[in-house]
Motif scaffolding. Structure first.
Motif, mmCIF file in Angstrom:
data_model
loop_
_atom_site.group_PDB
_atom_site.id
_atom_site.type_symbol
_atom_site.label_atom_id
_atom_site.label_comp_id
_atom_site.label_asym_id
_atom_site.label_seq_id
_atom_site.Cartn_x
_atom_site.Cartn_y
_atom_site.Cartn_z
ATOM 1 N N LEU A 42 9.412 1.081 -12.965
ATOM 2 C CA LEU A 42 8.297 0.853 -13.887
ATOM 3 C C LEU A 42 8.405 1.744 -15.118
ATOM 4 O O LEU A 42 8.145 1.295 -16.235
ATOM 5 N N ALA A 43 8.839 2.976 -14.939
ATOM 6 C CA ALA A 43 8.975 3.901 -16.068
ATOM 7 C C ALA A 43 10.037 3.439 -17.064
ATOM 8 O O ALA A 43 9.996 3.818 -18.236
ATOM 9 N N ARG A 44 10.968 2.594 -16.624
ATOM 10 C CA ARG A 44 12.063 2.131 -17.491
ATOM 11 C C ARG A 44 11.824 0.735 -18.073
ATOM 12 O O ARG A 44 12.541 0.316 -18.977
ATOM 13 N N VAL A 45 10.869 -0.002 -17.525
ATOM 14 C CA VAL A 45 10.648 -1.386 -17.955
ATOM 15 C C VAL A 45 10.023 -1.406 -19.348
ATOM 16 O O VAL A 45 9.015 -0.769 -19.603
ATOM 17 N N GLY A 46 10.682 -2.172 -20.244
ATOM 18 C CA GLY A 46 10.177 -2.317 -21.602
ATOM 19 C C GLY A 46 9.599 -3.690 -21.873
ATOM 20 O O GLY A 46 8.875 -3.887 -22.849
ATOM 21 N N GLN A 89 -5.610 -3.904 -8.875
ATOM 22 C CA GLN A 89 -4.160 -3.928 -8.754
ATOM 23 C C GLN A 89 -3.559 -5.279 -9.148
ATOM 24 O O GLN A 89 -2.365 -5.497 -8.961
ATOM 25 N N GLU A 90 -4.350 -6.182 -9.705
ATOM 26 C CA GLU A 90 -3.833 -7.489 -10.093
ATOM 27 C C GLU A 90 -2.819 -7.341 -11.223
ATOM 28 O O GLU A 90 -3.003 -6.545 -12.138
ATOM 29 N N GLY A 91 -1.739 -8.091 -11.128
ATOM 30 C CA GLY A 91 -0.714 -8.086 -12.169
ATOM 31 C C GLY A 91 0.571 -7.433 -11.697
ATOM 32 O O GLY A 91 0.683 -6.952 -10.566
ATOM 33 N N ALA A 92 1.543 -7.438 -12.588
ATOM 34 C CA ALA A 92 2.862 -6.881 -12.273
ATOM 35 C C ALA A 92 2.760 -5.396 -11.935
ATOM 36 O O ALA A 92 1.963 -4.667 -12.525
ATOM 37 N N PHE A 93 3.571 -4.985 -10.981
ATOM 38 C CA PHE A 93 3.621 -3.597 -10.524
ATOM 39 C C PHE A 93 2.238 -3.114 -10.092
ATOM 40 O O PHE A 93 1.811 -2.018 -10.444
ATOM 41 N N GLY A 94 1.544 -3.952 -9.341
ATOM 42 C CA GLY A 94 0.232 -3.576 -8.823
ATOM 43 C C GLY A 94 -0.767 -3.259 -9.919
ATOM 44 O O GLY A 94 -1.623 -2.396 -9.759
ATOM 45 N N GLY A 95 -0.670 -3.978 -11.028
ATOM 46 C CA GLY A 95 -1.593 -3.783 -12.146
ATOM 47 C C GLY A 95 -1.240 -2.621 -13.044
ATOM 48 O O GLY A 95 -1.957 -2.335 -14.006
ATOM 49 N N GLN A 96 -0.133 -1.939 -12.776
ATOM 50 C CA GLN A 96 0.259 -0.784 -13.585
ATOM 51 C C GLN A 96 0.987 -1.183 -14.866
ATOM 52 O O GLN A 96 1.131 -0.367 -15.770
ATOM 53 N N TRP A 97 1.497 -2.422 -14.933
ATOM 54 C CA TRP A 97 2.268 -2.850 -16.095
ATOM 55 C C TRP A 97 1.354 -3.273 -17.233
ATOM 56 O O TRP A 97 0.404 -4.014 -17.059
ATOM 57 N N ALA A 107 0.800 -1.228 0.000
ATOM 58 C CA ALA A 107 0.000 0.000 0.000
ATOM 59 C C ALA A 107 0.835 1.280 0.000
ATOM 60 O O ALA A 107 0.420 2.287 -0.560
ATOM 61 N N ALA A 108 2.001 1.249 0.599
ATOM 62 C CA ALA A 108 2.806 2.469 0.728
ATOM 63 C C ALA A 108 3.389 2.890 -0.619
ATOM 64 O O ALA A 108 3.749 2.047 -1.443
ATOM 65 N N PRO A 109 3.499 4.188 -0.865
ATOM 66 C CA PRO A 109 4.148 4.657 -2.095
ATOM 67 C C PRO A 109 5.594 4.150 -2.159
ATOM 68 O O PRO A 109 6.260 4.040 -1.127
ATOM 69 N N ASN A 110 6.049 3.856 -3.356
ATOM 70 C CA ASN A 110 7.407 3.353 -3.521
ATOM 71 C C ASN A 110 8.045 4.044 -4.726
ATOM 72 O O ASN A 110 7.887 3.592 -5.862
ATOM 73 N N PRO A 111 8.768 5.149 -4.493
ATOM 74 C CA PRO A 111 9.371 5.905 -5.598
ATOM 75 C C PRO A 111 10.345 5.073 -6.432
ATOM 76 O O PRO A 111 10.440 5.268 -7.641
ATOM 77 N N THR A 112 11.075 4.148 -5.803
ATOM 78 C CA THR A 112 12.011 3.314 -6.564
ATOM 79 C C THR A 112 11.256 2.421 -7.533
ATOM 80 O O THR A 112 11.632 2.292 -8.693
ATOM 81 N N ALA A 113 10.188 1.793 -7.077
ATOM 82 C CA ALA A 113 9.378 0.948 -7.963
ATOM 83 C C ALA A 113 8.768 1.788 -9.085
ATOM 84 O O ALA A 113 8.704 1.336 -10.238
ATOM 85 N N ASP A 114 8.351 3.002 -8.773
ATOM 86 C CA ASP A 114 7.788 3.884 -9.804
ATOM 87 C C ASP A 114 8.837 4.232 -10.863
ATOM 88 O O ASP A 114 8.547 4.228 -12.065
ATOM 89 N N ARG A 115 10.067 4.526 -10.418
ATOM 90 C CA ARG A 115 11.140 4.831 -11.372
ATOM 91 C C ARG A 115 11.475 3.619 -12.226
ATOM 92 O O ARG A 115 11.719 3.732 -13.417
#
Length: 175
Positions: free
Chosen positions: A41-45, A65-73, A31-39
């Motif tokens: 995710l922005a680079r994952v191709g 939120q199901e899926g990789a990176f909490g459903g964001q991928w 649940a907590a924000p994770n700036p490293t994971a966000d950075r």
């Protein structure tokens, strides 16, 4: 060329899944924000995923939120498996050859990151001297049993160098 990065959230005693692949232990830690994971995710191709991880437990199953990176991928996935799905899955390329999987994932990722999901795939990549980096997020829990971050009985130590400027446990593999 794309960087091959094994990332996982681990318990303090080194497990990325509980017994039987159970991932429910992870839910309270997402649940907590994770700036490293966000950075990241922005680079994952592309994702390079093992069969057990691909078909395994998702702590967010049945939610948005199901899926990789909490459903964001959303993007290309290369599935390394000896038992490909009976029906092709949209956005998923399955292969049973490690080197082909790496080539497909790197091509899909371009100059970005191939995020490796699955301890066994990471071990195979290390054995083949193909893995570039390791990123571990630590959750304040002790599981006592389950799937280890890295398990190679009788294997030799893998030396890692900290990636400069990163606060998380982000390392380059030293070969």
């Amino acid at each position: 060329m794309a960087t091959l990065l094994y990332s996982a959230t681990a318990s303090l005693d080194g497990f990325i899944a509980g017994p039987g692949g159970d991932m429910s232990w992870l839910t309270p830690h997402l649940a907590a924000p994770n700036p490293t994971a966000d950075r990241l995710l922005a680079r994952v191709g592309a994702l390079l995923v093992g069969a057990r991880t691909f078909g395994g437990d998702d702590p967010n199953r049945g939610t948005e939120q199901e899926g990789a990176f909490g459903g964001q991928w959303s993007g290309p996935v290369v599935l390394l498996t000896h038992r490909p799905p009976a029906q092709p899955l949209e956005g998923v390329t399955a292969t049973d050859d490690l080197h082909r999987a790496v080539d497909l994932a790197r091509e899909a990722a371009g100059d970005g990151v191939v995020n490796v999901l699955g301890a066994d795939v990471a071990r195979q990549l290390l054995d083949a001297r193909l893995l570039d980096e390791v990123l571990l997020f630590l959750a304040p829990v002790l599981l006592g049993d389950g799937v280890r971050v890295f398990d190679h009985p009788g294997g030799t130590p893998v030396l890692l160098d900290r990636v400069p400027g990163e606060r998380e446990h982000w390392y380059r593999v030293r070969y």
